[in-house]
Each structure stands twice: as structure tokens, then as C-alpha cells.
Design an enzyme around this catalytic site. Sequence first.
Site, PDB file in Angstrom:
ATOM      1  N   SER A   1      -0.362  -6.083  -2.462  1.00  0.00           N
ATOM      2  CA  SER A   1      -0.618  -5.461  -1.002  1.00  0.00           C
ATOM      3  C   SER A   1      -1.860  -4.743  -0.673  1.00  0.00           C
ATOM      4  CB  SER A   1       0.856  -3.844  -1.692  1.00  0.00           C
ATOM      5  OG  SER A   1      -0.011  -3.751  -2.374  1.00  0.00           O
TER       6      SER A   1
ATOM      7  N   SER B   1      -1.346  -6.257  -7.015  1.00  0.00           N
ATOM      8  CA  SER B   1      -1.842  -5.468  -5.654  1.00  0.00           C
ATOM      9  C   SER B   1      -3.381  -5.889  -5.496  1.00  0.00           C
ATOM     10  CB  SER B   1      -1.299  -4.554  -5.150  1.00  0.00           C
ATOM     11  OG  SER B   1       0.725  -4.738  -4.833  1.00  0.00           O
TER      12      SER B   1
ATOM     13  N   LYS C   1      -7.652   2.305   0.244  1.00  0.00           N
ATOM     14  CA  LYS C   1      -6.390   1.525   0.868  1.00  0.00           C
ATOM     15  C   LYS C   1      -5.295   2.619   1.663  1.00  0.00           C
ATOM     16  CE  LYS C   1      -2.424  -0.927  -1.452  1.00  0.00           C
ATOM     17  NZ  LYS C   1      -2.142  -1.335  -2.760  1.00  0.00           N
TER      18      LYS C   1
HETATM   19  N1  GLN Z   1       3.608  -8.208  -5.364  1.00  0.00           N
HETATM   20  C1  GLN Z   1       4.387  -7.383  -6.227  1.00  0.00           C
HETATM   21  C2  GLN Z   1       5.678  -6.308  -5.908  1.00  0.00           C
HETATM   22  O1  GLN Z   1       5.469  -6.695  -4.193  1.00  0.00           O
HETATM   23  C3  GLN Z   1       2.817  -5.708  -6.498  1.00  0.00           C
HETATM   24  C4  GLN Z   1       2.416  -5.137  -5.975  1.00  0.00           C
HETATM   25  C5  GLN Z   1       1.818  -4.492  -6.362  1.00  0.00           C
HETATM   26  O2  GLN Z   1       1.009  -4.593  -7.176  1.00  0.00           O
HETATM   27  N2  GLN Z   1       1.818  -3.217  -5.383  1.00  0.00           N
HETATM   28  O3  GLN Z   1       5.646  -5.712  -6.248  1.00  0.00           O
END
Ligand code: GLN
Length: 492
Positions: free
Chosen positions: A154, A178, A79
Site C-alpha cells: 500500500s 506494504s 505516507k
Molecule cells: N497487501 C496486503 C494487504 O492488502 C498488505 C498491506 C499492508 O502491508 N498494508 O493487506
Amino acid sequence: MTDLHRLSIRELSEGLKTAQFSSRELTEHYLKRIAHIDPKVKSYVTVTAEQALAEADAADAALKSGNAHALAGIPLAHKDIFCTQGIKTTAGSKMLDNFISPYDATVVVKAKAAGLVTLGKVNMDEFAMGSTSENSYVGATSNPWALDHVPGGSSGGSAAAVAADLAPIATGTDTGGSIRQPASFCGLTGLKPTYGRVSRFGMIAYASSLDQGGPMARSAEDCAYLMNVIAGHDAKDSTSINKEVDDYVANLNGTAVKGLRIGIPKQYFNVAGLDADVKARVEESLKKLEEMGATLVEVDLNMTEAYVPTYYLIAPAEASSNLSRFDGVRYGYRCENPVDLMDLYKRSRSEGFGAEVQRRILIGTYALSAGYYDAYYVKAQKVRRLIQQDFLKAFENVDVIAAPSAPTTAYKIGANLSPTEMYLGDIYTLAVNLAGLPAINAPVGFDKDSLPVGLQLIGNYWSESQLLSIVHQYQQNTDWHTKRAAIAEENA
Ligand code: GLN
């Protein structure tokens, strides 16, 4: 060999060890697939072909000498939130579009030391804020199961790359879901480890008390192999915990489900917005686990309604603090022709950050400001503790807790949900991070549009081996994890 991308990590490891193919052949095979197929999926932000081939040659030499790590010569994708020395690390943001990291994240160091071959960096929501990967400044990634749908976020690039067989395994990070939600949207297995299990050093911070890196792969077994590489204490990360690491592969066993008590939270299966197909597939998977010897026990998680508001105060508060370092001076994007210092800060930050990141910086700065701090931030921290206690109480009666990973399957690209609608989609994943617990997503079937559905299992602290074993045994008795999207069946 044309089907190297269909092999599991164990098969790849055996094939390399017995010289059925070389790491160079395997790496070239993946690079060719990326060149032909990724223009449709758009999972990679940077492909590091030259470095990958050099790493593959080094792995081949180690394999020949006979003392190579089990994963030596196997490719992976990182990532784009993990710092990679000499390679652009953007965290999906224009702010870092010119950032070449001077050092490797600990996860990257460990992967290199094991002889894993880095194919490149994959797309993500800007600074890991989002649930679709559409918040990336380079644009959306497609879901391999339906190219007009999102892969989730994400870590959407990681999920799409693995689901399209453009990498056998990938790293992801999970602050509020995410790893689990994109794994769910793309039909993969993904593990969010206990907070402190995987080093955060060199992982660009979103919300430091919630962020945790972990593996994304086709199966629990593949995840176990990558966990063996990335887990462990790191003196460079003060939140990393000095506790012995399990051998996640050796611990995989075929008896984890017999006698297992699975908690079914009353509150979780009546959430407004829970899709009927998702609910049905998750219930079918629980039935299967029951047939395999588990018992389902109803549990109470009274704090469910507080998950979304608590997370969406704490995460933005920490983000507003973490992101204050991106000011256009020390590194990162700087605006053209600033007239004075204030202008430089203002324009660098408003031009360098996207809309969702700016929204969260505003919310977080407000929650932390004098006068509101006690009413919002301190209150949220108190509620956070209650959420954790809710889980610990449930774990007195059950071994793991079951939930969907997300209330729906993948959204259409450009669906343009409002921020609050989008945040509600995180209802099943956020509490795990607030409590610091481990959790895993496993694919358990498809909805009426043939989009993958995921089951989430939440464990007590340090139960990674148990979670991986349960899913491993489930996967030995089912074949959802072997299903491949049409695009993954294409040959390069
Ligand atoms: N969807 C959640 C957010 O927008 C989780 C994102 C994540 O785990 N990085 O914060």
C-alpha cells in the site's frame, strides 16, 4: 546545482554541513521537481510547500549554528497514514478527506525534531489495504519505471516518490508487505522493522498487531539514516518496546556477509505463480552473496500454505474493529440528509469506504461474530503461533532467510485481478508480520520488460542492523540500487 536529487543521504548531509548548498535550495529543488514531474507519477496527495520552506529555513539556521542533527535540512515524504498536525491526513480514504489532524504521529514528531523537511503526504491504498495503491480514493499512482504499471502497495506513493527522485527518502508502513513489495516493484530498498521498534502512535491503524512503520529509500545506508530518526520506544504506544536502539549508520559494516548462513526455504521457490525472471534474478543475487562469503542452507518452512488464509482472517478481523470508529459522527465523512441514526451510519460508511475496505470489514466482522469466533479467529491465532515457531526453528540453523519480495514484478494499472489473486501476490511478505519479524527488500535486477525485481531477507527479532549491513555490503559490490528510471533522469 541541477543534480541535487542524485545525492545520497550521506552526501546531502555533508553538503548541507559544509554549506555547499542550503536546505532552502535543496527543498526548492525538490518542490520544482514535484511540480514538473509528479503530474505524470501522481505520488503526492498533498504538497506542503510553504511549511517545507519554513522548515528548510529553520534547518539552515540550525546548520549555521553548528549543532544540527545529521539529517537537518533533508527533505522527506510521509505516507498519508501518518497524522500530521494542521495538514490533511486521509489514509487514502474518502472517509477522511476532510480530516485535518490535531496532532503529529510520533514518527512525524521525531522527523521534525531531527530537522527533516516535510515535502508532503504521499498516496496509498485506502487504509493500507491493497498491493497496488489503486484502492486510493484519489486514484492510482504510476510506477516510475513504466507509467502504465502500478508502484505496488500500500505504500505505493512513498515508493514512486523516491523512485522518481521526488523525495530522497520516505516513510512507509507494512502490515503484510506494504514497505517491501512497493520497494520491490520500484527498485528501492525498504525495511520493515521488528514489531514494536517504531511507534504506531498517530499511524492510522489497519491491523494493530501487524502494522509497523519503516524507511523507504534508494539504499540500505539511506534507510539506516532514517531508522536512526524514527526507531525507539514511545510511552504513547503500548506495543512499542523499551529496548535500546542501535546506531544503524555506525553499525553498517563491510563484513556482514562473510560467514553468513542464508536459509533458502524449500517451499518458497516452487510456489505456483512465481515468475521465471523474478526467480532467476533472486537466485543470481543469492549466488553473488555466496561469492561474497555467505553459505546457502536449505530450510523447511512447513506452514507456507497457511500464510495467506491466516493473514486474511486476522488482518480483516482487526480492521473491522479498528474501522468501527469511522461512523460519520465523531469525525470523517458524513452522508447528506440522513433520515435517522441507522441511515446515517449505513450511508456514511457505505459512501465513505471503498469496495476493498468494505469487503474486509465484512470478512472481519464475520470472523469475529459469536458462533464463528472460535472456528475462524481463534484458529487463525493458533496457526499464527505455528508460523512464528516455524521461523524460530529455522533461525536455529541460519542467520537470515531469503525469499523474493513478490512472486511477480509490477502489475499493469487496471489489471483487475480478483481479490483472491491479489491476496496470493502477498505470499512472501505476510508471514513476517504474523511473526513480528524484521525484513528488508533490496533491488537485484530487472525482468524482460525492464521492471525491477527485489530480494527479501528476513531476520530474527531486532536484527535490523544486520539486515541493513548485509544489503549495504551487497550494494557496495553491485550497482542495481544506483539504476534510475528514465523519469527520474528528467530535469525540472
Ligand atoms: N497487501 C496486503 C494487504 O492488502 C498488505 C498491506 C499492508 O502491508 N498494508 O493487506
